[in-house]
Scaffold this motif. Structure first.
Motif, PDB file in Angstrom:
ATOM      1  N   ASN A  25       0.824  -1.213   0.000  1.00  0.00           N
ATOM      2  CA  ASN A  25       0.000   0.000   0.000  1.00  0.00           C
ATOM      3  C   ASN A  25       0.857   1.261   0.000  1.00  0.00           C
ATOM      4  O   ASN A  25       0.470   2.269  -0.601  1.00  0.00           O
ATOM      5  CB  ASN A  25      -0.937  -0.013   1.209  1.00  0.00           C
ATOM      6  CG  ASN A  25      -2.123  -0.935   1.009  1.00  0.00           C
ATOM      7  OD1 ASN A  25      -3.015  -0.664   0.219  1.00  0.00           O
ATOM      8  ND2 ASN A  25      -2.131  -2.041   1.725  1.00  0.00           N
ATOM      9  N   THR A  26       2.010   1.198   0.659  1.00  0.00           N
ATOM     10  CA  THR A  26       2.935   2.342   0.620  1.00  0.00           C
ATOM     11  C   THR A  26       3.385   2.603  -0.816  1.00  0.00           C
ATOM     12  O   THR A  26       3.481   3.758  -1.258  1.00  0.00           O
ATOM     13  CB  THR A  26       4.159   2.074   1.515  1.00  0.00           C
ATOM     14  OG1 THR A  26       3.722   1.848   2.862  1.00  0.00           O
ATOM     15  CG2 THR A  26       5.125   3.253   1.491  1.00  0.00           C
ATOM     16  N   PHE A  27       3.651   1.534  -1.556  1.00  0.00           N
ATOM     17  CA  PHE A  27       4.084   1.653  -2.945  1.00  0.00           C
ATOM     18  C   PHE A  27       2.976   2.250  -3.813  1.00  0.00           C
ATOM     19  O   PHE A  27       3.240   3.090  -4.691  1.00  0.00           O
ATOM     20  CB  PHE A  27       4.495   0.284  -3.469  1.00  0.00           C
ATOM     21  CG  PHE A  27       5.076   0.312  -4.851  1.00  0.00           C
ATOM     22  CD1 PHE A  27       6.229   1.021  -5.126  1.00  0.00           C
ATOM     23  CD2 PHE A  27       4.455  -0.376  -5.892  1.00  0.00           C
ATOM     24  CE1 PHE A  27       6.772   1.050  -6.408  1.00  0.00           C
ATOM     25  CE2 PHE A  27       4.978  -0.348  -7.175  1.00  0.00           C
ATOM     26  CZ  PHE A  27       6.139   0.368  -7.430  1.00  0.00           C
ATOM     27  N   VAL A  28       1.734   1.844  -3.579  1.00  0.00           N
ATOM     28  CA  VAL A  28       0.603   2.404  -4.332  1.00  0.00           C
ATOM     29  C   VAL A  28       0.471   3.897  -4.059  1.00  0.00           C
ATOM     30  O   VAL A  28       0.312   4.706  -4.983  1.00  0.00           O
ATOM     31  CB  VAL A  28      -0.707   1.668  -3.958  1.00  0.00           C
ATOM     32  CG1 VAL A  28      -1.918   2.393  -4.544  1.00  0.00           C
ATOM     33  CG2 VAL A  28      -0.683   0.230  -4.462  1.00  0.00           C
ATOM     34  N   ILE A  29       0.541   4.279  -2.777  1.00  0.00           N
ATOM     35  CA  ILE A  29       0.435   5.694  -2.407  1.00  0.00           C
ATOM     36  C   ILE A  29       1.575   6.496  -3.029  1.00  0.00           C
ATOM     37  O   ILE A  29       1.368   7.581  -3.595  1.00  0.00           O
ATOM     38  CB  ILE A  29       0.445   5.839  -0.867  1.00  0.00           C
ATOM     39  CG1 ILE A  29      -0.829   5.209  -0.275  1.00  0.00           C
ATOM     40  CG2 ILE A  29       0.535   7.309  -0.460  1.00  0.00           C
ATOM     41  CD1 ILE A  29      -0.798   5.064   1.237  1.00  0.00           C
TER      42      ILE A  29
END
Length: 336
Positions: A35-39
């Motif tokens: 999710n950090t990568f998506v953000i």
């Protein structure tokens, strides 16, 4: 020599707690970086962020907010709850706020797909930053309001493994019924009824649109919807079992007690499964982006999100004309 029944139950409970801790640890290890990568991809690689992309961004934020609480839950299940009643209420609020935010965002994504297929020109005319910000604000305010409903009732409870943050204290059966019904209706059944109607209509409309970007992006959003439903369905099933146990107390006390026991044990496992919904979306995005020609993963992901966004006005006009043409052809064929 067989073990006493109490020892067997204690052993089974210990095994379940160990398995839950292992699963939650894996979810934390996968979900937080994903999710950090998506953000990061959306915030750093996409200057233009249409509403679909903003919805995906907020979904990733909601997921990561609940995933960062997992170390506390893991420690609690492995040992005991050592953080007090206030922290128990706060973390339960975060989890429930995530549940409502996720389902509201997914419903908004489904409505966005519906509009992109049936009213593509209207999407182009009416979508702007102000309207997008208002939609996000409304979703988060509703999520916080419904999530806060858990605060008066969430309590710590003494169990065989020590103090745990897994109990709710209600003033009476009517209060329990109202809270559980609200949670299941608003957090699951009503939104999924809206989503189902959207996708039934979309499926009829795009069945002949082979290779269309709308078709591919709709499949991805459908995968997000289905994964969320599968992860949260067990939790809401046990909510309904709790409701059935309350309703049956007056007519069949024995059956009511048995259902309550089943729901109490099942909610613990179902609640752990629900955390899976917070780490699965980045995996779905990565799988969907695998066919994009690029040597860098974040470029593939940004291209995927761009494809999910509404097309330009000219593209929307062309696609709408194509769909209408196919519908007219089908109607002519049926008439013949």
């Amino acid at each position: 020599m067989s073990l006493p029944e109490e020892s067997k139950n204690h052993l089974a409970s210990a095994v379940v707690r160990v398995l839950v801790c292992i699963v939650l640890s894996l979810l934390f290890a996968v979900g937080v970086p994903g999710n950090t990568f998506v953000i990061w991809t959306i915030c750093r690689q996409m200057k233009q962020r249409p509403r679909t992309v903003v919805l995906i961004l907020n979904l990733a934020i909601a997921d990561i907010l609940v995933l960062v609480t997992l170390p506390i839950w893991i420690y609690s299940f492995a040992k005991a709850w050592l953080f007090g009643v206030t922290a128990c209420k706060a973390l339960a609020f975060v989890v429930h706020c995530n549940m409502y935010a996720s389902i509201f965002l997914i419903t908004a994504l489904s409505l966005e797909r519906f509009m992109a297929v049936f009213r593509p020109l209207a999407v182009q005319r009416r979508t702007n930053k102000m309207s997008t910000h208002l939609v996000m604000l409304l979703i988060w305010l509703l999520s916080i309001a419904f999530g806060a409903a858990i605060l008066p009732f969430q309590e710590t409870e003494e169990t065989e493994s020590g103090l745990q943050c897994t109990s709710r204290s209600y003033a009476g059966n009517s209060q329990m019924l109202a809270c559980l019904l609200l949670e299941t209706l608003v957090g699951f059944l009503v939104p999924f009824a809206i989503i189902a109607i959207c996708y039934i209509c979309i499926a009829k409309r795009i069945s002949n649109m082979t290779g269309s970007p709308k078709l591919r992006s709709t499949r991805l959003v459908t995968a997000v919807v289905v994964s969320f439903a599968l992860c949260w369905l067990p939790y809401h099933i046990f909510n309904l079992i709790f409701i059935a146990s309350v309703v049956m107390k007056g007519s069949d006390a024995e059956a009511s007690e048995a259902l309550e026991e089943i729901a109490s044990k099942g909610t613990f496992i179902a609640g752990s499964i629900a955390f899976l919904s917070s780490c699965i979306n980045p995996l779905l995005y990565a799988f969907a982006a695998r066919n994009f020609q690029s040597s860098m993963r974040f470029t593939k992901l940004s291209k995927l999100f761009q494809q999910m966004s509404p097309e330009t006005k000219q593209e929307a006009t062309n696609e709408l004309s194509a769909v209408k043409g196919k519908e007219e052809t089908l109607m002519s064929t049926e008439t013949i």
